[in-house]
Design a protein around this motif. Structure first.
Motif, PDB file in Angstrom:
ATOM      1  N   TYR A  77       2.389  -2.499  -9.815  1.00  0.00           N
ATOM      2  CA  TYR A  77       1.998  -1.281 -10.522  1.00  0.00           C
ATOM      3  C   TYR A  77       0.791  -0.635  -9.852  1.00  0.00           C
ATOM      4  CZ  TYR A  77       5.105  -2.914 -14.186  1.00  0.00           C
ATOM      5  OH  TYR A  77       6.186  -3.347 -14.897  1.00  0.00           O
ATOM      6  N   VAL A  78       0.809   0.729  -9.892  1.00  0.00           N
ATOM      7  CA  VAL A  78      -0.304   1.533  -9.380  1.00  0.00           C
ATOM      8  C   VAL A  78      -0.622   2.589 -10.409  1.00  0.00           C
ATOM      9  CG1 VAL A  78      -1.083   3.145  -7.599  1.00  0.00           C
ATOM     10  CG2 VAL A  78       0.325   1.178  -6.959  1.00  0.00           C
ATOM     11  N   VAL A 132      -3.314   3.908  -2.015  1.00  0.00           N
ATOM     12  CA  VAL A 132      -3.542   2.968  -3.118  1.00  0.00           C
ATOM     13  C   VAL A 132      -2.716   1.714  -2.853  1.00  0.00           C
ATOM     14  CG1 VAL A 132      -4.064   4.766  -4.814  1.00  0.00           C
ATOM     15  CG2 VAL A 132      -1.701   4.026  -4.453  1.00  0.00           C
ATOM     16  N   LYS A 133      -3.135   0.607  -3.516  1.00  0.00           N
ATOM     17  CA  LYS A 133      -2.430  -0.665  -3.347  1.00  0.00           C
ATOM     18  C   LYS A 133      -1.899  -1.126  -4.702  1.00  0.00           C
ATOM     19  CE  LYS A 133      -3.012  -5.429  -1.771  1.00  0.00           C
ATOM     20  NZ  LYS A 133      -3.985  -6.439  -1.228  1.00  0.00           N
ATOM     21  N   ALA A 134      -0.607  -1.525  -4.728  1.00  0.00           N
ATOM     22  CA  ALA A 134       0.001  -2.019  -5.976  1.00  0.00           C
ATOM     23  C   ALA A 134      -0.555  -3.376  -6.306  1.00  0.00           C
ATOM     24  CB  ALA A 134       1.525  -2.112  -5.830  1.00  0.00           C
ATOM     25  N   ASP A 135      -0.653  -3.674  -7.605  1.00  0.00           N
ATOM     26  CA  ASP A 135      -1.136  -4.984  -8.019  1.00  0.00           C
ATOM     27  C   ASP A 135      -0.031  -6.020  -7.845  1.00  0.00           C
ATOM     28  OD1 ASP A 135       0.636  -4.705 -10.135  1.00  0.00           O
ATOM     29  OD2 ASP A 135      -0.904  -4.204 -11.614  1.00  0.00           O
ATOM     30  N   PHE A 142      -2.975   5.983 -10.603  1.00  0.00           N
ATOM     31  CA  PHE A 142      -3.777   6.875  -9.765  1.00  0.00           C
ATOM     32  C   PHE A 142      -4.146   8.102 -10.590  1.00  0.00           C
ATOM     33  CE2 PHE A 142      -3.856  10.653  -7.005  1.00  0.00           C
ATOM     34  CZ  PHE A 142      -4.938  10.350  -6.196  1.00  0.00           C
ATOM     35  N   ARG A 160       0.853  -1.182   0.000  1.00  0.00           N
ATOM     36  CA  ARG A 160       0.000   0.000   0.000  1.00  0.00           C
ATOM     37  C   ARG A 160       0.896   1.243   0.000  1.00  0.00           C
ATOM     38  NH1 ARG A 160      -5.246  -0.884   1.562  1.00  0.00           N
ATOM     39  NH2 ARG A 160      -5.399   1.167   2.547  1.00  0.00           N
TER      40      ARG A 160
END
Length: 813
Positions: free
Chosen positions: A791-792, A784-787, A794, A766
């Protein structure tokens, strides 16, 4: 025009003269010494017969029957007034009736060369002090004997001398004729009055054996003699050998065997040519042995030796020889043979020979006149003691340049006095004025840089200058030229002009030669670039080290890609030449492209279907790993999806490793292994560069350390050839941790003023998005949380309302 400066010189007809009556005044004795320890050949002495140097002493004889030995001391020749001698004498090791004896002698007629004789009875007719060791039945031996003038003055009987040791002996003779002889500390005689008067001669040691024998050995000989010393030679002349001036005359030799002396007068014409002369002197000859020997000579030449000469003359000019001894049969009285005679010699060849009575060489103790006259036509007159020997004799004489006048004489095994007095010489130069008109002029050149010419500068009689520069030479030479006629400088003439100078400048107009190395292909794995080690080679005929400059400089690292290098060589004269070559630096990406080419070559050569299938798959994966969208330049991968390069390479290596493990494969295993090793090296380089970049931008230290650990694990796996492609996994992990060690959002603006942020971080982690308008105060606007790939994406809808907004993404706590 050079010849116009030469003016024919005038030749003054000045004569040269020499005249001397040799009035010497009183003559005083001077002490002179001879010494030798016989460790080497004694200077000023000669050894004869069986004598020799052994073990640092003089062996006159050994204990061998029928031997003789002698040593004549030439360095003490002259009129001896008194003397003192010391030496060690060993007479011993003899036969049953040891014999024969030894003598110490001073005389003018010592045998020369000595021959076998009864030397225990003395030698010569001067002074002899003898050891006669052999009893002949008379009452005078064994004994010490004293002889003077060839007659025995007395003797002292002694025991036979046969001692294996060296015994010291001293002999002293005073000017008053008092003799002291001491043997081993005991006087044999002391201050014995003798009829001794000054002896003109030399010293000698003699010994012999006969039917019986003994050694006669001498060591540590020292003789100091007071010898009458003559007056110095007149100015312009010199004395040589035994010649000396005394009693108002020049004693070339005295009535002493083995002498040789000369009196030489310097050139009287200051280097001019001698055309004619008058020469007169008075001569006293004889007063020695019967017959007399050997004679004197008058020589005129420009190469007389600086030393004594005898009756044969010296030099290569004109000689008049007064030869008193017949060398043919030794009898000067029978009128047969080659002497007594007066000979005329020109240039080494006898041109006249006239026999004369031997009485002509005995002047009865008085001086007799001698005259020589040479006329300008080369004819010679010779008159001696009123007797005309030659009158107008053609000699073939040619004028001599720088002639000297010399009178020399010698004695040998026989002797005579050869004295001269009242010498007068008048020398006349050649009249050469008429020759001036026939003279020609030439030019003498020199320069201060001869190496600059293959053919040196020269000027012909017409004044034309010629020269040939030497290959590869340039510069300036100062040339000096003197005009010279062929008349010489005789009689004070001048044959040369004042020197003139000019310069010759040879200019270098030829460019140097420069050769560049072939085009270079260099592999480089990271770092600042490639170092080029090759260099161009330049040479120049005139400049041994032309300056070479390359652009770009070869001393700086070259970046990846192809660079054109241009090199210029410039010599000292400013001439230049260029060459060029390329430097193609292959980074990791270009090296991989070359590996694909190498694999294609293996594919073309493969014959087994299984081999071909594996190679085709490996090539396909390698080509996919070269997708340009995955690369940033030669040695960096895109942060997003750059890991695909490692994945594709891992698949390619897997197929190549299958080839290695296939026992039926025909593909060269060494070439396959080399490609695998190069792939490992490339992947390691990509990971290492990513780590260096992370360190440079100050990324998360903990994550950098994790990346470094993965890099080390990869190195270990690569070293284990059983885990063929596993090392790539660790290099991939090291790369991913390095590029994600610092979150670096990529921003772009979309429709409606929205701001889009692409963030690459760690999978499933996160992150907090923060904004600021002054880079000091930050406000969080989203979490936000990375996959699973890290990757993020926004979107900031509020960006449109802000004039200035900064973003940062930090890992949530």
């Amino acid at each position: 025009g050079w010849a116009t400066g030469i003016i024919p010189h005038s030749i003054p007809q000045e004569v040269g003269t020499f005249s001397s009556t040799f009035d010497s005044g009183p003559v005083s004795p001077q002490a002179r010494t001879f010494s030798s320890d016989f460790s080497s050949a004694p200077a000023g002495a000669a050894i004869y017969g069986n004598a020799g140097l052994v073990n640092n002493y003089l062996r006159l004889t050994d204990n061998v029957n029928g031997q003789y030995g002698a040593m004549l001391i030439n360095s003490l020749q002259g009129t001896v007034v008194s003397f003192n001698a010391s030496f060690k004498l060993r007479v011993g090791d003899g036969s049953g009736n040891a014999a024969d004896g030894f003598c110490f002698s001073l005389a003018g007629d010592l045998p020369d060369p000595p021959a076998y004789a009864a030397y225990e009875e003395g030698a010569g007719t001067g002074l002899s002090i003898c050891l006669d060791n052999y009893p002949t039945g008379g009452a005078d031996s064994p004994s010490f004997k004293l002889k003077w003038g060839g007659a025995q003055l007395g003797f002292i009987l002694t025991p036979k001398w046969n001692n294996p040791n060296f015994i010291p002996v001293t002999i002293n003779m005073t000017a008053a004729g008092l003799l002291t002889v001491n043997v081993d500390g005991t006087n044999v005689v002391a201050d014995l009055a003798t009829p001794f008067t000054p002896v003109t001669g030399r010293f000698g040691l003699f010994a012999r054996t006969g039917g019986e024998n003994q050694t006669h050995w001498v060591d540590d000989l020292v003789i100091t003699a007071n010898i009458l010393t003559g007056a110095p030679a007149p100015a312009g002349s010199a004395l040589y050998g035994t010649a000396y001036i005394a009693d108002g005359s020049v004693h070339l030799t005295d009535a002493v065997n083995g002498q040789g002396g000369a009196f030489i007068v310097d050139d009287l014409l200051n280097g001019g040519r001698l055309g004619s002369f008058n020469l007169t002197f008075n001569a006293l000859l004889g007063g020695g042995t019967t017959p007399p020997a050997d004679g004197l000579a008058v020589s005129i030449a420009n190469n007389l030796p600086a030393g004594a000469f005898g009756e044969e003359g010296a030099g290569s000019g004109l000689t008049v020889s007064f030869d008193s001894y017949d060398n043919v049969d030794g009898d000067p009285y029978n009128g047969v043979g080659e002497a007594p005679a007066v000979d005329v010699i020109w240039n080494g060849v006898t041109v006249a020979h006239t026999m004369v009575p031997v009485e002509a060489f005995e002047t009865g103790g008085a001086f007799a006149p001698v005259s020589l006259r040479l006329d300008p036509d080369g004819t010679l007159d010779v008159v001696a003691a009123g007797n005309v020997i030659y009158d107008n004799l053609p000699t073939g004489y040619v004028p001599i340049l720088g002639a000297q006048f010399g009178i020399g004489a010698r004695t040998g095994g026989l002797n005579a006095k050869h004295w001269i007095d009242d010498l007068n010489i008048t020398a006349y130069p050649v009249d050469a004025s008429s020759a001036e008109a026939q003279q020609t002029v030439h030019f003498n050149l020199s320069n201060d840089h001869p190496a600059m010419f293959a053919v040196q500068p020269a000027i012909d009689p017409n004044g034309t200058l010629t020269y040939t520069p030497a290959p590869g030479m340039a510069g300036v030479a100062v040339v000096t030229v003197v005009a010279q006629d062929d008349g010489g400088t005789a009689y004070g003439g001048q044959d040369s002009s004042a020197p003139q100078t000019f310069t010759i400048t040879v200019v270098d107009v030829v460019a140097p030669m420069i050769t560049c190395p072939p085009d270079q292909v260099i592999e480089v794995m990271g770092g600042p670039g490639a170092i080029v080690t090759v260099r161009p080679v330049a040479s120049d005929d005139c400049d041994p080290a032309p300056m070479v400059v390359c652009v770009p400089s070869l001393d700086q690292p070259f970046p990846t890609g192809t660079t054109l290098v241009t090199c210029t060589a410039t010599d000292k004269a400013g001439n230049s030449a260029q060459c060029s070559f390329t430097v193609n630096v292959l980074g990791p990406k270009a090296i991989k492209e070359q590996l694909v080419t190498d694999l294609q070559g293996l594919l073309a050569a493969a014959t087994r279907k299984g081999d071909r299938d594996k190679l085709e798959e490996a090539i396909q994966k390698m080509q996919e790993s070269l997708d340009p969208s995955l690369w940033m330049g030669q040695d960096r991968l895109q942060r997003k999806h750059g890991d695909r390069v490692f994945k594709k390479e891992r698949e390619a290596v897997k197929k190549l490793c299958e080839l290695l493990r296939d026992r039926h494969s025909t593909v060269p295993a060494a070439e396959v292994q080399a490609i695998i090793d190069k792939i490992f090296e490339i992947d390691r380089t990509l990971a290492a560069i990513a780590i260096e970049d992370a360190i440079a931008i100050g990324a998360n230290r903990k994550k950098i350390e994790q990346a470094q650990k993965d890099l080390a694990k990869g190195d270990k796996q690569v070293a284990d050839d059983k885990k063929c492609e596993d090392g790539i996994n660790h290099y991939e992990e090291a790369w991913k941790k390095a590029v994600r060690a610092k979150v670096d959002p990529k921003m772009h603006r979309g429709p409606g003023g929205k701001m889009y942020l692409d963030v690459l971080g760690e999978p499933d982690v996160r992150y907090v998005v923060q904004v600021s308008s002054d880079l000091v105060n930050w406000t969080s606007i989203a979490t936000v949380k990375a996959d699973k790939d890290g990757y993020v994406l926004f979107t900031d809808p509020g960006a449109a309302s802000q004039a200035l907004r900064f973003y940062r993404v930090v890992e949530a706590e």
